[in-house]
Scaffold this motif. Structure first.
Motif, PDB file in Angstrom:
ATOM      1  N   VAL A  70      39.824  30.097  37.086  1.00 61.65           N
ATOM      2  CA  VAL A  70      41.100  29.376  37.016  1.00 61.65           C
ATOM      3  C   VAL A  70      42.294  30.247  37.406  1.00 61.65           C
ATOM      4  O   VAL A  70      43.430  29.786  37.394  1.00 61.65           O
ATOM      5  CB  VAL A  70      41.340  28.765  35.608  1.00 61.65           C
ATOM      6  CG1 VAL A  70      40.243  27.807  35.241  1.00 61.65           C
ATOM      7  CG2 VAL A  70      41.503  29.841  34.564  1.00 61.65           C
ATOM      8  N   ILE A  71      42.029  31.497  37.752  1.00 59.25           N
ATOM      9  CA  ILE A  71      43.110  32.415  38.117  1.00 59.25           C
ATOM     10  C   ILE A  71      43.486  32.209  39.578  1.00 59.25           C
ATOM     11  O   ILE A  71      42.636  32.155  40.451  1.00 59.25           O
ATOM     12  CB  ILE A  71      42.687  33.880  37.886  1.00 59.25           C
ATOM     13  CG1 ILE A  71      42.366  34.101  36.409  1.00 59.25           C
ATOM     14  CG2 ILE A  71      43.781  34.840  38.346  1.00 59.25           C
ATOM     15  CD1 ILE A  71      41.728  35.449  36.118  1.00 59.25           C
ATOM     16  N   ASN A  72      44.777  32.096  39.840  1.00 55.25           N
ATOM     17  CA  ASN A  72      45.298  31.942  41.196  1.00 55.25           C
ATOM     18  C   ASN A  72      45.461  33.328  41.819  1.00 55.25           C
ATOM     19  O   ASN A  72      46.135  34.194  41.256  1.00 55.25           O
ATOM     20  CB  ASN A  72      46.638  31.203  41.149  1.00 55.25           C
ATOM     21  CG  ASN A  72      47.255  31.021  42.508  1.00 55.25           C
ATOM     22  OD1 ASN A  72      47.673  31.990  43.145  1.00 55.25           O
ATOM     23  ND2 ASN A  72      47.311  29.789  42.952  1.00 55.25           N
ATOM     24  N   LEU A  73      44.854  33.538  42.983  1.00 56.57           N
ATOM     25  CA  LEU A  73      44.863  34.847  43.634  1.00 56.57           C
ATOM     26  C   LEU A  73      46.276  35.325  43.966  1.00 56.57           C
ATOM     27  O   LEU A  73      46.630  36.479  43.721  1.00 56.57           O
ATOM     28  CB  LEU A  73      44.009  34.832  44.908  1.00 56.57           C
ATOM     29  CG  LEU A  73      43.960  36.134  45.695  1.00 56.57           C
ATOM     30  CD1 LEU A  73      43.400  37.267  44.855  1.00 56.57           C
ATOM     31  CD2 LEU A  73      43.157  35.973  46.963  1.00 56.57           C
ATOM     32  N   VAL A  74      47.110  34.456  44.501  1.00 53.29           N
ATOM     33  CA  VAL A  74      48.476  34.847  44.888  1.00 53.29           C
ATOM     34  C   VAL A  74      49.276  35.262  43.658  1.00 53.29           C
ATOM     35  O   VAL A  74      49.949  36.307  43.663  1.00 53.29           O
ATOM     36  CB  VAL A  74      49.179  33.691  45.648  1.00 53.29           C
ATOM     37  CG1 VAL A  74      50.627  34.037  45.939  1.00 53.29           C
ATOM     38  CG2 VAL A  74      48.427  33.371  46.935  1.00 53.29           C
ATOM     39  N   ASP A  75      49.192  34.467  42.586  1.00 50.79           N
ATOM     40  CA  ASP A  75      49.907  34.809  41.351  1.00 50.79           C
ATOM     41  C   ASP A  75      49.388  36.111  40.752  1.00 50.79           C
ATOM     42  O   ASP A  75      50.161  36.952  40.296  1.00 50.79           O
ATOM     43  CB  ASP A  75      49.767  33.690  40.318  1.00 50.79           C
ATOM     44  CG  ASP A  75      50.489  32.414  40.720  1.00 50.79           C
ATOM     45  OD1 ASP A  75      51.364  32.477  41.620  1.00 50.79           O
ATOM     46  OD2 ASP A  75      50.186  31.357  40.131  1.00 50.79           O
ATOM     47  N   ALA A  76      48.063  36.267  40.759  1.00 53.67           N
ATOM     48  CA  ALA A  76      47.457  37.468  40.182  1.00 53.67           C
ATOM     49  C   ALA A  76      47.864  38.719  40.961  1.00 53.67           C
ATOM     50  O   ALA A  76      48.177  39.751  40.369  1.00 53.67           O
ATOM     51  CB  ALA A  76      45.942  37.326  40.164  1.00 53.67           C
ATOM     52  N   GLU A  77      47.881  38.613  42.289  1.00 57.17           N
ATOM     53  CA  GLU A  77      48.248  39.766  43.107  1.00 57.17           C
ATOM     54  C   GLU A  77      49.717  40.137  42.919  1.00 57.17           C
ATOM     55  O   GLU A  77      50.053  41.316  42.761  1.00 57.17           O
ATOM     56  CB  GLU A  77      47.959  39.498  44.581  1.00 57.17           C
ATOM     57  CG  GLU A  77      48.213  40.696  45.463  1.00 57.17           C
ATOM     58  CD  GLU A  77      47.785  40.482  46.909  1.00 57.17           C
ATOM     59  OE1 GLU A  77      47.620  41.480  47.608  1.00 57.17           O
ATOM     60  OE2 GLU A  77      47.638  39.315  47.331  1.00 57.17           O
ATOM     61  N   SER A  78      50.600  39.152  42.912  1.00 56.54           N
ATOM     62  CA  SER A  78      52.028  39.457  42.753  1.00 56.54           C
ATOM     63  C   SER A  78      52.312  40.015  41.358  1.00 56.54           C
ATOM     64  O   SER A  78      53.113  40.937  41.206  1.00 56.54           O
ATOM     65  CB  SER A  78      52.883  38.226  43.039  1.00 56.54           C
ATOM     66  OG  SER A  78      52.640  37.207  42.108  1.00 56.54           O
ATOM     67  N   PHE A 137      43.546  40.402  38.654  1.00 59.89           N
ATOM     68  CA  PHE A 137      43.489  40.603  40.102  1.00 59.89           C
ATOM     69  C   PHE A 137      42.116  41.114  40.528  1.00 59.89           C
ATOM     70  O   PHE A 137      41.525  40.610  41.485  1.00 59.89           O
ATOM     71  CB  PHE A 137      44.596  41.569  40.538  1.00 59.89           C
ATOM     72  CG  PHE A 137      44.628  41.829  42.013  1.00 59.89           C
ATOM     73  CD1 PHE A 137      44.833  40.802  42.912  1.00 59.89           C
ATOM     74  CD2 PHE A 137      44.448  43.112  42.506  1.00 59.89           C
ATOM     75  CE1 PHE A 137      44.862  41.036  44.287  1.00 59.89           C
ATOM     76  CE2 PHE A 137      44.480  43.364  43.869  1.00 59.89           C
ATOM     77  CZ  PHE A 137      44.683  42.330  44.760  1.00 59.89           C
ATOM     78  N   MET A 138      41.579  42.102  39.830  1.00 55.36           N
ATOM     79  CA  MET A 138      40.286  42.671  40.188  1.00 55.36           C
ATOM     80  C   MET A 138      39.159  41.663  40.001  1.00 55.36           C
ATOM     81  O   MET A 138      38.180  41.675  40.730  1.00 55.36           O
ATOM     82  CB  MET A 138      40.006  43.941  39.379  1.00 55.36           C
ATOM     83  CG  MET A 138      40.990  45.058  39.681  1.00 55.36           C
ATOM     84  SD  MET A 138      41.189  45.372  41.447  1.00 55.36           S
ATOM     85  CE  MET A 138      39.808  46.411  41.745  1.00 55.36           C
ATOM     86  N   CYS A 139      39.319  40.779  39.054  1.00 55.18           N
ATOM     87  CA  CYS A 139      38.333  39.718  38.833  1.00 55.18           C
ATOM     88  C   CYS A 139      38.182  38.887  40.099  1.00 55.18           C
ATOM     89  O   CYS A 139      37.078  38.566  40.525  1.00 55.18           O
ATOM     90  CB  CYS A 139      38.786  38.860  37.660  1.00 55.18           C
ATOM     91  SG  CYS A 139      37.658  37.574  37.184  1.00 55.18           S
ATOM     92  N   LEU A 140      39.286  38.571  40.723  1.00 55.28           N
ATOM     93  CA  LEU A 140      39.261  37.754  41.943  1.00 55.28           C
ATOM     94  C   LEU A 140      38.832  38.565  43.160  1.00 55.28           C
ATOM     95  O   LEU A 140      38.143  38.048  44.034  1.00 55.28           O
ATOM     96  CB  LEU A 140      40.639  37.135  42.183  1.00 55.28           C
ATOM     97  CG  LEU A 140      41.062  36.136  41.109  1.00 55.28           C
ATOM     98  CD1 LEU A 140      42.500  35.725  41.308  1.00 55.28           C
ATOM     99  CD2 LEU A 140      40.151  34.928  41.113  1.00 55.28           C
ATOM    100  N   LYS A 141      39.209  39.831  43.224  1.00 56.62           N
ATOM    101  CA  LYS A 141      38.813  40.660  44.362  1.00 56.62           C
ATOM    102  C   LYS A 141      37.308  40.861  44.381  1.00 56.62           C
ATOM    103  O   LYS A 141      36.671  40.775  45.414  1.00 56.62           O
ATOM    104  CB  LYS A 141      39.538  42.027  44.327  1.00 56.62           C
ATOM    105  CG  LYS A 141      41.031  41.934  44.545  1.00 56.62           C
ATOM    106  CD  LYS A 141      41.375  41.288  45.855  1.00 56.62           C
ATOM    107  CE  LYS A 141      41.261  42.249  46.995  1.00 56.62           C
ATOM    108  NZ  LYS A 141      41.673  41.698  48.284  1.00 56.62           N
ATOM    109  N   ILE A 142      36.714  41.133  43.227  1.00 57.05           N
ATOM    110  CA  ILE A 142      35.266  41.318  43.132  1.00 57.05           C
ATOM    111  C   ILE A 142      34.554  40.009  43.466  1.00 57.05           C
ATOM    112  O   ILE A 142      33.572  39.985  44.197  1.00 57.05           O
ATOM    113  CB  ILE A 142      34.870  41.782  41.713  1.00 57.05           C
ATOM    114  CG1 ILE A 142      35.465  43.130  41.391  1.00 57.05           C
ATOM    115  CG2 ILE A 142      33.357  41.779  41.535  1.00 57.05           C
ATOM    116  CD1 ILE A 142      34.879  44.293  42.140  1.00 57.05           C
TER     117      ILE A 142
END
Length: 139
Positions: A90-98, A130-135
């Motif tokens: 449910v994490i949004n990549l753009v929000d997590a990165e910023s 952020f790392m959750c989504l990158k992995i």
């Protein structure tokens, strides 16, 4: 039988399922747990919890971001008590990165000890999200 995992947040059972393997973000680093693990109580850091299920019906890897707590391992049952939990899906990549970049810059600029502790907690959470989504994107 696999591992029976229960993740509990202050107001409810967040997630409960059987898995084959779990990787916990402990205070001294990541720790993997498989069936037959010795009994253990460990503190959890803010980070990414990885759950792996391999079964004849379904195979999946699930990421959950947890914000500090404890894990009790006993008789192939893992009870995880955390302050906060969030499914990686449910994490949004753009929000997590910023959020990650902003908190990293804020941490670098923090001079005061109390402020540095507060910002460090925000940074750990943002980094875990952020790392959750990158992995996940690499799998």
């Amino acid at each position: 039988m696999n591992l029976e995992v229960s993740i509990i947040v202050p107001d409810r059972i967040f997630w409960k399922e059987e898995v084959k393997e779990i990787i916990l973000p402990t205070l001294s680093g990541q720790m993997g747990v498989l069936k037959g693990h010795i009994p253990l109580l460990t503190g959890l850091d803010t980070g990414r919890l990885v759950l792996v299920r391999t079964a004849s019906q379904s195979n999946w890897i699930l990421f959950i971001v947890v914000m500090g707590g404890f894990a009790l391992i006993n008789n192939d049952k893992i009870t995880i008590l955390v302050n906060e939990a969030e499914l990686g899906s449910v994490i949004n990549l753009v929000d997590a990165e910023s959020s990650f970049i902003a908190s990293k810059l804020e941490l670098e600029d923090a001079l005061d000890g109390k402020k540095k502790l507060e910002v460090n907690a925000q940074f750990k959470k943002a980094r875990a999200r952020f790392m959750c989504l990158k992995i996940k994107s690499l799998i």
